[in-house]
Design a protein around this motif. Structure first.
Motif, PDB file in Angstrom:
ATOM      1  N   UNK A  35       0.836  -1.206   0.000  1.00 57.21           N
ATOM      2  CA  UNK A  35       0.000   0.000   0.000  1.00 57.21           C
ATOM      3  C   UNK A  35       0.871   1.255   0.000  1.00 57.21           C
ATOM      4  N   UNK A  36       1.943   1.231   0.771  1.00 53.66           N
ATOM      5  CA  UNK A  36       2.858   2.377   0.816  1.00 53.66           C
ATOM      6  C   UNK A  36       3.525   2.583  -0.538  1.00 53.66           C
ATOM      7  N   UNK A  37       4.014   1.491  -1.112  1.00 53.03           N
ATOM      8  CA  UNK A  37       4.708   1.600  -2.397  1.00 53.03           C
ATOM      9  C   UNK A  37       3.772   2.050  -3.515  1.00 53.03           C
ATOM     10  N   UNK A  38       2.493   1.773  -3.358  1.00 48.45           N
ATOM     11  CA  UNK A  38       1.525   2.231  -4.355  1.00 48.45           C
ATOM     12  C   UNK A  38       1.165   3.701  -4.119  1.00 48.45           C
ATOM     13  N   UNK A  39       1.001   4.081  -2.870  1.00 48.29           N
ATOM     14  CA  UNK A  39       0.566   5.446  -2.546  1.00 48.29           C
ATOM     15  C   UNK A  39       1.676   6.480  -2.676  1.00 48.29           C
ATOM     16  N   UNK A  40       2.896   6.095  -2.361  1.00 51.98           N
ATOM     17  CA  UNK A  40       3.994   7.065  -2.358  1.00 51.98           C
ATOM     18  C   UNK A  40       4.192   7.720  -3.728  1.00 51.98           C
ATOM     19  N   UNK A  41       4.292   6.952  -4.816  1.00 52.40           N
ATOM     20  CA  UNK A  41       4.475   7.612  -6.120  1.00 52.40           C
ATOM     21  C   UNK A  41       3.298   8.519  -6.487  1.00 52.40           C
ATOM     22  N   UNK A  42       2.087   8.099  -6.094  1.00 58.08           N
ATOM     23  CA  UNK A  42       0.920   8.932  -6.382  1.00 58.08           C
ATOM     24  C   UNK A  42       1.010  10.258  -5.631  1.00 58.08           C
ATOM     25  N   UNK A  43       1.409  10.182  -4.364  1.00 54.56           N
ATOM     26  CA  UNK A  43       1.547  11.407  -3.567  1.00 54.56           C
ATOM     27  C   UNK A  43       2.667  12.289  -4.122  1.00 54.56           C
ATOM     28  N   UNK A  44       3.774  11.670  -4.503  1.00 54.55           N
ATOM     29  CA  UNK A  44       4.887  12.443  -5.062  1.00 54.55           C
ATOM     30  C   UNK A  44       4.479  13.107  -6.370  1.00 54.55           C
ATOM     31  N   UNK A  93       2.878  13.052   2.805  1.00 52.63           N
ATOM     32  CA  UNK A  93       3.975  12.223   2.303  1.00 52.63           C
ATOM     33  C   UNK A  93       4.989  11.943   3.412  1.00 52.63           C
ATOM     34  N   UNK A  94       5.301  12.951   4.207  1.00 53.00           N
ATOM     35  CA  UNK A  94       6.239  12.768   5.320  1.00 53.00           C
ATOM     36  C   UNK A  94       5.658  11.809   6.361  1.00 53.00           C
ATOM     37  N   UNK A  95       4.364  11.958   6.647  1.00 49.34           N
ATOM     38  CA  UNK A  95       3.715  11.057   7.607  1.00 49.34           C
ATOM     39  C   UNK A  95       3.705   9.625   7.092  1.00 49.34           C
ATOM     40  N   UNK A  96       3.429   9.467   5.803  1.00 41.55           N
ATOM     41  CA  UNK A  96       3.438   8.121   5.215  1.00 41.55           C
ATOM     42  C   UNK A  96       4.819   7.489   5.333  1.00 41.55           C
ATOM     43  N   UNK A  97       5.848   8.267   5.033  1.00 34.79           N
ATOM     44  CA  UNK A  97       7.214   7.750   5.118  1.00 34.79           C
ATOM     45  C   UNK A  97       7.575   7.398   6.558  1.00 34.79           C
ATOM     46  N   UNK A  98       7.185   8.252   7.493  1.00 28.20           N
ATOM     47  CA  UNK A  98       7.475   7.985   8.907  1.00 28.20           C
ATOM     48  C   UNK A  98       6.727   6.742   9.386  1.00 28.20           C
ATOM     49  N   UNK A  99       5.479   6.619   8.987  1.00 25.33           N
ATOM     50  CA  UNK A  99       4.682   5.449   9.371  1.00 25.33           C
ATOM     51  C   UNK A  99       5.284   4.180   8.786  1.00 25.33           C
ATOM     52  N   UNK A 100       5.710   4.257   7.543  1.00 26.67           N
ATOM     53  CA  UNK A 100       6.332   3.089   6.896  1.00 26.67           C
ATOM     54  C   UNK A 100       7.618   2.703   7.614  1.00 26.67           C
ATOM     55  N   UNK A 101       8.432   3.686   7.942  1.00 26.66           N
ATOM     56  CA  UNK A 101       9.686   3.403   8.653  1.00 26.66           C
ATOM     57  C   UNK A 101       9.408   2.783  10.017  1.00 26.66           C
ATOM     58  N   UNK A 102       8.428   3.324  10.723  1.00 27.23           N
ATOM     59  CA  UNK A 102       8.079   2.786  12.043  1.00 27.23           C
ATOM     60  C   UNK A 102       7.534   1.364  11.928  1.00 27.23           C
ATOM     61  N   UNK A 103       6.699   1.139  10.927  1.00 31.02           N
ATOM     62  CA  UNK A 103       6.146  -0.207  10.723  1.00 31.02           C
ATOM     63  C   UNK A 103       7.249  -1.203  10.388  1.00 31.02           C
ATOM     64  N   UNK A 104       8.169  -0.781   9.556  1.00 33.97           N
ATOM     65  CA  UNK A 104       9.296  -1.648   9.179  1.00 33.97           C
ATOM     66  C   UNK A 104      10.141  -1.978  10.408  1.00 33.97           C
ATOM     67  N   UNK A 105      10.430  -0.976  11.222  1.00 28.00           N
ATOM     68  CA  UNK A 105      11.237  -1.193  12.430  1.00 28.00           C
ATOM     69  C   UNK A 105      10.505  -2.116  13.411  1.00 28.00           C
ATOM     70  N   UNK A 106       9.216  -1.898  13.569  1.00 29.24           N
ATOM     71  CA  UNK A 106       8.424  -2.739  14.475  1.00 29.24           C
ATOM     72  C   UNK A 106       8.392  -4.181  13.975  1.00 29.24           C
ATOM     73  N   UNK A 107       8.218  -4.340  12.670  1.00 30.91           N
ATOM     74  CA  UNK A 107       8.210  -5.685  12.084  1.00 30.91           C
ATOM     75  C   UNK A 107       9.549  -6.384  12.317  1.00 30.91           C
ATOM     76  N   UNK A 108      10.629  -5.665  12.077  1.00 33.89           N
ATOM     77  CA  UNK A 108      11.959  -6.247  12.287  1.00 33.89           C
ATOM     78  C   UNK A 108      12.153  -6.641  13.751  1.00 33.89           C
TER      79      UNK A 108
END
Length: 182
Positions: A35-44, A93-108
């Motif tokens: 979902x992030x990878x789909x939304x990010x280019x659209x937002x950019x 866009x910044x919130x999406x990136x921050x959320x993605x980074x946090x989700x990735x860190x939590x998953x790891x």
């Protein structure tokens, strides 16, 4: 031994549950990432479009030939509105990136914890299985030893009975004495 077997079964069930939850977590993470990878280019692309519109409008209203003088106030409000939209796009866009980074860190983090728990439980299963197999072997050996000792005891008791019969002086009965005299 049976208690260890129950503990091993419980640990194996916990390992299966852990694997299932990890699979579910991975599936959920993949959906979030997709979902992030789909939304990010659209937002950019949207942000770039707004920036381009702002650039064009600013250039247009900055021209010296004032053929657009009557609409200048409206142009300024449109530019202001587009600046707000640009700000919102950038913030989202910044919130999406921050959320993605946090989700990735939590998953790891959860994956590492899961791996540690899995390793711990796997080793526990291994050691407890080894222990109950040793206990079963010791019990079988003790049972075999007991059977051998029981057979030996029976033989000794039989021999003791034979000795007692042979060594005990029995008084002759009247009938035996009479029969001997005749």
């Amino acid at each position: 031994s049976s208690q260890l077997k129950e503990e091993v079964a419980a640990l194996q069930k916990a390992l299966a549950d852990l694997a299932a939850s990890q699979a579910e977590l991975t599936k959920l993470r993949q959906k979030e990432k997709q979902a992030y990878e789909q939304s990010k280019p659209e937002m950019e692309a949207g942000l770039e479009g707004v920036k381009m519109a702002l650039k064009i409008l600013r250039e247009y209203y900055a021209k010296e030939d004032k053929a657009h003088g009557a609409a200048e106030g409206a142009g300024t409000s449109v530019i202001g509105l587009l600046e707000v939209v640009e700000s919102d796009f950038a913030k989202t866009l910044a919130e999406m990136s921050a959320t993605e980074s946090a989700s990735e860190a939590e998953y790891e983090q959860e994956t590492k914890e899961s791996e540690i728990e899995k390793a711990t439980k796997s080793k526990s299963v291994e050691y407890k299985t080894k222990e109950y197999k040793q206990l079963d072997a010791a019990a079988a050996e003790a049972s075999s030893d007991r059977d051998g000792v029981q057979a030996e005891l029976t033989a000794v008791l039989d021999y003791n009975k034979h000795l007692l019969d042979a060594c005990s002086a029995k008084a002759e009965t009247y009938g035996e004495r009479k029969a001997r005299r005749e």
